[in-house]
Design an enzyme around this catalytic site. Structure first.
Site, PDB file in Angstrom:
ATOM      1  N   ARG A 139     -10.946  16.853   6.762  1.00 11.30           N
ATOM      2  CA  ARG A 139     -11.727  17.274   5.671  1.00 11.30           C
ATOM      3  C   ARG A 139     -12.595  17.767   5.821  1.00 11.30           C
ATOM      4  O   ARG A 139     -13.758  17.134   6.908  1.00 11.30           O
ATOM      5  CB  ARG A 139     -11.587  16.161   4.772  1.00 11.30           C
ATOM      6  CG  ARG A 139     -10.118  15.752   4.029  1.00 11.30           C
ATOM      7  CD  ARG A 139     -10.259  14.344   3.232  1.00 11.30           C
ATOM      8  NE  ARG A 139      -9.591  13.638   3.820  1.00 11.30           N
ATOM      9  CZ  ARG A 139      -9.619  12.215   3.401  1.00 11.30           C
ATOM     10  NH1 ARG A 139     -10.387  11.762   2.517  1.00 11.30           N
ATOM     11  NH2 ARG A 139      -8.680  11.320   4.128  1.00 11.30           N
ATOM     12  N   ASN A 152       0.650  -1.188   0.036  1.00 12.79           N
ATOM     13  CA  ASN A 152       0.011  -0.056   0.120  1.00 12.79           C
ATOM     14  C   ASN A 152       0.888   1.261  -0.132  1.00 12.79           C
ATOM     15  O   ASN A 152       1.370   1.740   0.954  1.00 12.79           O
ATOM     16  CB  ASN A 152      -1.003  -0.048   1.299  1.00 12.79           C
ATOM     17  CG  ASN A 152      -1.790   1.260   1.311  1.00 12.79           C
ATOM     18  OD1 ASN A 152      -1.722   1.931   0.640  1.00 12.79           O
ATOM     19  ND2 ASN A 152      -2.622   1.195   2.234  1.00 12.79           N
ATOM     20  N   GLU A 207      -9.137  -4.761   4.584  1.00  8.42           N
ATOM     21  CA  GLU A 207      -8.674  -4.195   3.073  1.00  8.42           C
ATOM     22  C   GLU A 207      -7.344  -5.382   2.528  1.00  8.42           C
ATOM     23  O   GLU A 207      -7.584  -5.734   1.355  1.00  8.42           O
ATOM     24  CB  GLU A 207      -8.368  -2.864   2.956  1.00  8.42           C
ATOM     25  CG  GLU A 207      -9.548  -2.052   3.207  1.00  8.42           C
ATOM     26  CD  GLU A 207      -9.343  -0.625   3.268  1.00  8.42           C
ATOM     27  OE1 GLU A 207      -9.418   0.385   2.493  1.00  8.42           O
ATOM     28  OE2 GLU A 207      -8.923  -0.217   4.649  1.00  8.42           O
ATOM     29  N   HIS A 251     -12.632   4.279  -1.014  1.00 13.65           N
ATOM     30  CA  HIS A 251     -12.810   3.105   0.207  1.00 13.65           C
ATOM     31  C   HIS A 251     -13.543   1.799  -0.331  1.00 13.65           C
ATOM     32  O   HIS A 251     -14.079   1.059   0.295  1.00 13.65           O
ATOM     33  CB  HIS A 251     -13.597   3.634   1.479  1.00 13.65           C
ATOM     34  CG  HIS A 251     -12.929   4.614   2.195  1.00 13.65           C
ATOM     35  ND1 HIS A 251     -13.552   5.697   2.760  1.00 13.65           N
ATOM     36  CD2 HIS A 251     -11.779   4.705   2.611  1.00 13.65           C
ATOM     37  CE1 HIS A 251     -12.692   6.499   3.578  1.00 13.65           C
ATOM     38  NE2 HIS A 251     -11.743   6.136   3.524  1.00 13.65           N
ATOM     39  N   ARG A 304      -2.399  -1.702  -3.333  1.00 12.78           N
ATOM     40  CA  ARG A 304      -3.882  -1.100  -3.188  1.00 12.78           C
ATOM     41  C   ARG A 304      -3.504   0.262  -4.232  1.00 12.78           C
ATOM     42  O   ARG A 304      -2.409   0.806  -4.059  1.00 12.78           O
ATOM     43  CB  ARG A 304      -3.876  -0.670  -1.757  1.00 12.78           C
ATOM     44  CG  ARG A 304      -5.037   0.062  -1.482  1.00 12.78           C
ATOM     45  CD  ARG A 304      -4.787   1.173  -0.250  1.00 12.78           C
ATOM     46  NE  ARG A 304      -5.831   2.169  -0.275  1.00 12.78           N
ATOM     47  CZ  ARG A 304      -5.838   3.290   0.221  1.00 12.78           C
ATOM     48  NH1 ARG A 304      -4.619   3.755   0.457  1.00 12.78           N
ATOM     49  NH2 ARG A 304      -7.071   4.294   0.491  1.00 12.78           N
TER      50      ARG A 304
END
Ligand code: AMP
Length: 389
Positions: free
Chosen positions: A233, A7, A377, A172, A84
């Site tokens: 965010r 990742n 994940e 996601h 990923r």
């Protein structure tokens, strides 16, 4: 099969070696602070490591991981590599890594400027250090490619979508896909007869409506800035606020970018922290702005879930996942309180026990179902890789 999952983030490379047979990680860790003050932290079957080292670029980070795996006697055990990838652009499913895939990932750098170049370098370097291993790219956006145009189009001139591919992509996806699959299994249902809403709540947060195993709408958009209020965010805001700040405070594009990506969300509202643990602790001690941040986070999430609900004929379960979704008792309680119109009646004991004794279910028997499912994940990336090689 033993799969190395990589990742490559903007300044770190996380890794895990997953045994797909027992679905466990044999080794995992990360190289962080690439280009600044490099640091490797990992554990393997033989010995852990926690050291500072010189990693000017992602290339040295991949090399450091390869050297660590060699010391763990895993080099000849690993059979394939799964990557990923944050933004998959046109890709609707995982893809074997070819030069064409690497070139395409580079070509959409503007879609995710910090991540796409890192992914491309990660794939090229992995090819160098593990030349005999097949590689697969698993895209965070791919699961959302089943959204219909009414969900992925923005209300702006159609040519901007046609010419520049500006549309909702969603992110996601690997997590939403993993937990929705797990929910179907735990509920003992058939995918074609299951309708779910998944809420991945972490530093970044998004929710998705899943109809018969496919995503039909999601809250993140053209970038991961859209949708829910997050750690730093803003989530969705009226775009005219940006014009207003430009005209009144003279904020240019870079300043506005920083404002909505790094200074907003829980941090901006509370003035305290982007970390939900700090926010909930401070709110319980009476910190007014932490209370407001928590309320806004939970209300906006409930409001978005209400919006996603209309994409489905019914909701068989609402799934909480991610660092906040899996761990925050108070967030789940407040969100479900805000959603009582949809029939949720939380069971306080099951909520505190994280649904451990009830297959993840945290609502009372007979009420609409909400569940906690821990995301994984890396495992899904490993499983996809196994299928493709
Ligand atoms: P993630 O990005 O999925 O690793 O999630 C990170 C977020 O999860 C941070 O906001 C953490 O504060 C939050 N988190 C982790 N553990 C807990 C906890 N026990 N209670 C509340 N929030 C938590």
């Amino acid at each position: 099969m033993k799969i190395l999952v990589l990742n490559c983030g903007s300044s770190s490379v996380k890794f895990a070696v997953i045994d797909t047979k027992n679905k466990m990680a044999i080794s995992s860790g990360l190289v962080e602070n690439i280009g600044v003050n490099g640091h490797i932290k990992a554990k393997g079957p033989i010995n852990p490591i926690d050291e500072f080292l010189d990693v000017p670029t992602h290339a040295e980070a991949i090399l450091a991981i390869q050297q660590y795996l060699k010391k763990q006697d895993l080099i000849n055990v690993i059979e394939a590599i799964g990557h990923r990838v944050v933004h998959g652009g046109k890709y609707v499913k995982s893809e074997p890594v070819t030069q064409e895939v690497i070139d395409y990932i580079r070509s959409i750098t503007l879609f995710a400027p910090l991540h796409e170049p890192a992914h491309a370098i990660g794939m090229e370097e992995a090819k160098k250090y593990f030349p005999s291993l097949p590689q697969v790219a698993v895209f965070d956006t791919a699961f959302h490619q089943t959204m219909p145009p009414k969900a992925f189009l923005y209300g702006i001139p159609y040519e901007i979508y046609q010419d520049l591919k500006v549309r909702r992509y969603g992110f996601h996806g690997t997590s939403h896909r993993y937990v929705s699959g797990e929910a179907i299994r735990l509920l003992n249902k058939k995918p074609e007869d299951t309708y779910l809403i998944t809420a991945h709540l972490g530093n970044g947060s998004s929710a998705a409506a899943i109809s018969q195993g496919q995503c039909v709408d999601t809250t993140m958009g053209f970038t991961p800035l859209d949708g829910l209020v997050m750690g730093t965010r803003s989530g969705s805001i009226d775009p005219a606020i940006l014009f207003f700040l430009n005209k009144t405070l003279g904020y240019d594009i870079d300043r506005l970018d920083k404002l909505v990506n790094k200074e907003s969300g829980l941090l901006g509202l509370s003035g305290l922290s982007n970390d939900m643990r700090t926010i909930t602790q401070a709110a319980s001690e009476g910190h007014e702005r932490a209370k407001i941040a928590l309320e806004v986070f939970c209300y906006k999430l409930a409001r978005e879930i209400g919006g996603l609900a209309m994409a489905l004929p019914r909701i068989d379960a609402l799934i909480f996942t991610g660092g906040i979704g899996e761990n925050s008792v108070i967030v789940r309680e407040l969100v479900l309180k805000n959603l009582s119109i949809l029939g949720y009646d939380i069971d306080p004991e099951k909520n505190v026990n994280h649904g451990k004794k009830s297959s993840g279910i945290i609502t009372k028997d007979g009420s609409a179902k909400a569940m906690i499912i821990a995301t994984n994940e890396e495992l899904l990336i490993a499983m996809d890789t196994e299928v493709m090689v």
